[in-house]
Write a protein that holds these residues in place. Structure first.
Motif: not given
Length: 299
Positions: A122-133, A236-246
């Motif tokens: 939501l903060l990234a202005r995209r829809r939450p992924a059902g699979r990740l939820l 934080y290195s992981a968050l540079t290449v992965l979205p927060a939800d993943r």
């Protein structure tokens, strides 16, 4: 003409490995944290983050110079990140444990992957992924099985919920800072800002500081140099290449590695619910992190 095939981005695997390493390191350090639990809370955290800052700041100075100084927005985000993810998290966690069983606190904070699965997109202005939820929900269930269930009062649950929000802010507030500042600077600046916050609380405490015992000193060195610096940089290195939800899915490894490390240290076998919880977390991670993104390649 183009064709669409399913491939995995080359940066996803290293990012997942860093996220898993950070969360595993955090979970496995519970025994060390217990050895430092008797030391005054605020003063001990001030020493911990001062030690981490002394290591991280020289590393930050070796990074390429920024094109311009920190903006007002970046300063506010850093203050909010340090005030919630470090300062607020530690104080609220201690307050929650005074009113509630560790299992209850762990189960509440274990909802972080689900919270990141909703708030991150939501903060990234995209829809939450059902699979990740769905994977995040399985991680939460597996973490609850691993930690067990306890009891507590309403105030303890309130403090635990605040701890959950602070834990999520540790990632969400860092996301807009990382592209320009990078993991080293974000880690260094937040640890520096946390020191005066804890020092101010310690100054108002009846027992602000004392000479640590030998075991407490070793625990402090580990918490400051290894856990804070290592886990912060990895995460934080992981968050540079992965979205927060993943990336948030790997939070399920915290209770898992805490349970396994405790079993190894005490030479006790994990219980059946703990094994089921570990299996559920593992299945959820495989389910949530093996998604493939369509990529366009010229035919």
């Amino acid at each position: 003409m183009v064709t669409t095939t399913s491939v995995t981005a080359p940066t996803v695997a290293p990012g997942s490995a860093r996220a898993a390493a950070a969360m595993s390191l955090l979970g496995a350090s519970t025994g060390v944290s217990a050895a430092f639990a008797a030391y005054p809370v605020a003063g001990g955290q001030a020493l911990r983050y001062a030690l981490a800052a002394a290591i991280l700041l020289p590393l930050a100075r070796r990074r390429p110079r920024l094109a311009h100084r920190l903006t007002g927005r970046e300063l506010l985000l850093l203050l909010a990140l340090s005030g919630t993810g470090l300062f607020g998290f530690n104080l609220l966690l201690v307050a929650a444990l005074r009113h509630t069983d560790p299992a209850v606190v762990g189960s509440v904070v274990g909802c972080t992957p689900l919270l990141l699965g909703v708030a991150g997109p939501l903060l990234a202005r995209r829809r939450p992924a059902g699979r990740l939820l769905a994977a995040a929900a399985l991680v939460v269930c597996g973490a609850a099985l691993t930690q067990g269930f306890g009891h507590g009062d309403a105030l303890g649950l309130l403090f635990a919920t605040g701890t959950l929000l602070c834990e999520a802010s540790f990632s969400l507030l860092a996301v807009p800072l990382l592209p320009r500042l990078g993991p080293v600077r974000v880690s260094a600046y937040t640890t520096v800002l946390a020191v005066p916050l804890f020092a101010a609380v310690a100054a108002l405490s009846p027992s602000a500081l004392r000479v640590p015992t030998g075991g407490e000193l070793l625990a402090l060195l580990y918490l400051g140099a290894v856990l804070t610096c290592g886990a912060f940089l990895l995460w934080y290195s992981a968050l540079t290449v992965l979205p927060a939800d993943r990336a948030g899915l790997f939070g399920g490894l915290i209770p898992l590695t805490a349970t396994l490390s405790g079993a190894l240290l005490t030479a006790t076998a994990p219980t059946l619910p703990q094994l089921l919880g570990a299996a559920l977390v593992t299945a959820a991670l495989l389910f949530g992190t093996t998604t493939r993104r369509p990529a366009r390649h010229p035919a």
